[in-house]
Design a protein around this motif. Structure first.
Motif, short mmCIF file in Angstrom:
data_model
loop_
_atom_site.label_atom_id
_atom_site.label_comp_id
_atom_site.label_asym_id
_atom_site.label_seq_id
_atom_site.Cartn_x
_atom_site.Cartn_y
_atom_site.Cartn_z
N LEU A 81 0.81 -1.22 0.00
CA LEU A 81 0.00 0.00 0.00
C LEU A 81 0.85 1.28 0.00
O LEU A 81 0.30 2.38 -0.05
CB LEU A 81 -0.94 0.01 1.22
N ILE A 82 2.17 1.13 0.06
CA ILE A 82 3.06 2.29 0.02
C ILE A 82 3.45 2.56 -1.42
O ILE A 82 3.84 1.63 -2.14
CB ILE A 82 4.32 2.03 0.86
N PRO A 83 3.34 3.78 -1.91
CA PRO A 83 3.75 4.07 -3.29
C PRO A 83 5.18 3.61 -3.57
O PRO A 83 6.11 3.99 -2.85
CB PRO A 83 3.62 5.59 -3.38
N ALA A 84 5.33 2.77 -4.60
CA ALA A 84 6.63 2.21 -5.01
C ALA A 84 7.30 1.41 -3.91
O ALA A 84 8.48 1.08 -4.02
CB ALA A 84 7.57 3.32 -5.50
N GLN A 85 6.57 1.09 -2.85
CA GLN A 85 7.11 0.31 -1.71
C GLN A 85 8.37 0.96 -1.12
O GLN A 85 9.25 0.27 -0.60
CB GLN A 85 7.41 -1.14 -2.11
N ILE A 86 8.43 2.29 -1.23
CA ILE A 86 9.58 3.02 -0.69
C ILE A 86 9.67 2.78 0.82
O ILE A 86 8.70 2.94 1.55
CB ILE A 86 9.45 4.53 -0.96
N GLY A 87 10.83 2.41 1.29
CA GLY A 87 11.05 2.18 2.71
C GLY A 87 10.80 0.74 3.11
O GLY A 87 11.51 0.21 3.97
N ALA A 88 9.80 0.08 2.51
CA ALA A 88 9.47 -1.29 2.90
C ALA A 88 10.53 -2.27 2.41
O ALA A 88 11.08 -3.06 3.19
CB ALA A 88 8.09 -1.67 2.36
N THR A 89 10.83 -2.25 1.10
CA THR A 89 11.86 -3.14 0.59
C THR A 89 13.24 -2.77 1.14
O THR A 89 14.07 -3.65 1.39
CB THR A 89 11.89 -3.11 -0.95
N ASP A 90 13.47 -1.48 1.35
CA ASP A 90 14.76 -1.04 1.89
C ASP A 90 14.96 -1.57 3.31
O ASP A 90 16.04 -2.06 3.66
CB ASP A 90 14.83 0.49 1.89
N GLY A 91 13.89 -1.50 4.11
CA GLY A 91 13.97 -2.05 5.45
C GLY A 91 14.16 -3.56 5.45
O GLY A 91 14.91 -4.11 6.26
N ALA A 92 13.48 -4.24 4.51
CA ALA A 92 13.62 -5.69 4.42
C ALA A 92 15.06 -6.08 4.09
O ALA A 92 15.62 -7.02 4.67
CB ALA A 92 12.66 -6.24 3.36
N PHE A 93 15.69 -5.38 3.15
CA PHE A 93 17.07 -5.69 2.80
C PHE A 93 18.02 -5.37 3.95
O PHE A 93 19.01 -6.09 4.16
CB PHE A 93 17.48 -4.95 1.53
N THR A 94 17.75 -4.31 4.67
CA THR A 94 18.60 -3.98 5.81
C THR A 94 18.54 -5.07 6.87
O THR A 94 19.57 -5.51 7.41
CB THR A 94 18.19 -2.63 6.42
N LEU A 95 17.32 -5.55 7.16
CA LEU A 95 17.17 -6.62 8.15
C LEU A 95 17.80 -7.92 7.69
O LEU A 95 18.32 -8.70 8.50
CB LEU A 95 15.69 -6.83 8.45
N ALA A 96 17.76 -8.18 6.38
CA ALA A 96 18.28 -9.44 5.85
C ALA A 96 19.74 -9.36 5.45
O ALA A 96 20.28 -10.34 4.90
CB ALA A 96 17.44 -9.87 4.65
N ALA A 97 20.41 -8.23 5.71
CA ALA A 97 21.79 -8.06 5.27
C ALA A 97 22.71 -9.18 5.76
O ALA A 97 23.50 -9.72 4.97
CB ALA A 97 22.31 -6.69 5.72
N PRO A 98 22.65 -9.60 7.04
CA PRO A 98 23.54 -10.69 7.48
C PRO A 98 23.28 -12.00 6.72
O PRO A 98 24.23 -12.71 6.37
CB PRO A 98 23.20 -10.83 8.97
N LEU A 99 22.03 -12.31 6.46
CA LEU A 99 21.70 -13.53 5.73
C LEU A 99 22.27 -13.50 4.32
O LEU A 99 22.72 -14.52 3.79
CB LEU A 99 20.17 -13.70 5.67
N LEU A 100 22.26 -12.31 3.69
CA LEU A 100 22.74 -12.17 2.32
C LEU A 100 24.25 -11.92 2.25
O LEU A 100 24.80 -11.80 1.15
CB LEU A 100 22.00 -11.02 1.63
N GLY A 101 24.89 -11.84 3.41
CA GLY A 101 26.33 -11.57 3.42
C GLY A 101 26.67 -10.16 3.00
O GLY A 101 27.71 -9.92 2.38
N LEU A 102 25.80 -9.20 3.32
CA LEU A 102 25.98 -7.81 2.90
C LEU A 102 26.22 -6.92 4.10
O LEU A 102 25.70 -7.18 5.20
CB LEU A 102 24.74 -7.31 2.15
N SER A 103 26.97 -5.86 3.89
CA SER A 103 27.01 -4.80 4.88
C SER A 103 25.70 -4.01 4.80
O SER A 103 24.94 -4.14 3.83
CB SER A 103 28.19 -3.87 4.60
N THR A 104 25.45 -3.20 5.79
CA THR A 104 24.22 -2.41 5.77
C THR A 104 24.17 -1.47 4.57
O THR A 104 23.15 -1.34 3.90
CB THR A 104 24.09 -1.59 7.07
#
Length: 366
Positions: free
Chosen positions: A308-331
């Protein structure tokens, strides 16, 4: 998406040009006025239109508030990750943007192929099919719950070629197939996440997403074929009953789940997963198949939660930030992946807006 929503959009603008359809057809889809405006409700057109206007205003306020919240969340994530580190990651990724754009164009082409298959035996010029899908792209990516609104736009633009009932049936089939096509890649993403971290919340969320997608897609396909609802409509609203009877006849021209269009949509999902392999490589991370599927799964869940958020701004970004350790990524790298995905959407949306203004075609004669 309820089956008659695109029908209402197609009926209201049977010969609309691309310049106006993206503005009016989504409004019909989101407000539900397509049915009532054509049906002649006993409460009177003025009363129903004012109620629809109030609902539209409330939705606009809600979506604006969610958009502002999303932007604020993204700004907080950028500040947390460090703007300098994020800009450096984006700079390294810039050379791969043309490849990402090509993959996105191929994904849109898969959806166009599905629509082309559903249009048969009617012939729609390939250039027109391309225009329709490019014009609908900004609606799908930028509007809240954009898929249903984009299918309403496609129905409005297809109706001069295939007729309003068939265009509505194609839009309904596309909505169903888009949902069903999530299942294979979501299951593969769940398996990839499971192998990386076991029964994590993300893996379980992906399994639930696959199940809900199948149930929703099958529900849309089956609801469109039920006679009882349309008989009820026909008894109360003569014009709506005639329109929905023609719509249902068009729906039955194809099986509930046409396999070739479904395969085209599934190919499009696979191309999305390939995009995340490129995005991971762009920020210097491991971009193997399992890691790419896991990143795709993060994007799917973030998009679903932020629908329900236009372009899902913030939602996907937050999801990737939370999943960064799983993906082997820095924040900073995780935020860079999501920002690059938004950039890709913005490029496609800009192309769609330009096409809406500049790429006009007269409706077919007769």
């Amino acid at each position: 998406m309820t089956p008659w929503t695109p029908a209402g959009a197609a009926e209201e603008r049977p010969g609309s040009d691309a310049g106006s359809a993206p503005e009016e057809a989504p409004a019909a889809a989101s407000s539900g006025v397509g049915l009532s405006s054509g049906a002649g409700l006993s409460s009177g057109p003025g009363r129903s239109s004012s109620a629809a206007a109030r609902r539209a205003r409330r939705r606009a306020v809600l979506h604006a508030a969610l958009g502002v919240a999303g932007l604020a969340g993204l700004a907080a994530l950028v500040r947390h990750a460090g703007a300098a580190a994020l800009l450096e990651a984006l700079r390294r990724a810039a050379p791969l943007l043309p490849l990402l754009v090509a993959l996105e164009a191929a994904r849109i082409g898969c959806e166009g192929l599905a629509t082309y298959t559903l249009c048969r035996p009617r012939r729609v010029p390939l250039a027109e099919l391309a225009r329709i899908h490019v014009v609908a792209y900004p609606v799908a990516t930028l509007m809240p719950a954009g898929r249903a609104a984009a299918e309403a736009v496609k129905a409005a633009l297809l109706s001069p070629y295939v007729g309003a009932p068939r265009a509505a049936a194609i839009a309904t089939a596309n909505q169903s197939l888009a949902l069903l096509s999530f299942a294979p890649t979501s299951l593969l993403a769940a398996a990839a996440v499971w192998q990386s971290g076991g029964a994590s919340p993300l893996a379980l969320a992906l399994l639930a997403h696959a199940a809900v997608s199948v149930a929703s897609g099958a529900g849309v396909a089956l609801a469109a074929r039920q006679r009882a609802a349309f008989a009820w409509l026909a008894r109360r609203f003569a014009r709506a009953g005639n329109a929905t009877a023609a719509f249902q006849e068009a729906v039955r021209e194809h099986p509930p789940v046409p396999l070739r269009p479904l395969a085209a949509f599934c190919a499009g999902r696979a191309l999305q997963a390939a995009q995340y392999a490129v995005l991971l490589a762009a920020v210097g991370a491991d971009s193997g198949p399992l890691r790419a599927l896991a990143a795709y799964g993060v994007a799917v869940i973030g998009t679903a939660l932020g629908d329900l958020i236009p372009a899902q701004i913030g939602a996907t970004d937050g999801a990737f930030t939370l999943a960064a350790p799983l993906l082997g990524l820095s924040t900073s790298a995780a935020v860079a992946v999501s920002v690059l995905a938004h950039t890709l959407q913005a490029i496609g949306a800009l192309a769609g807006i330009v096409a809406t203004i500049a790429w006009r075609r007269p409706p077919p004669a007769g």
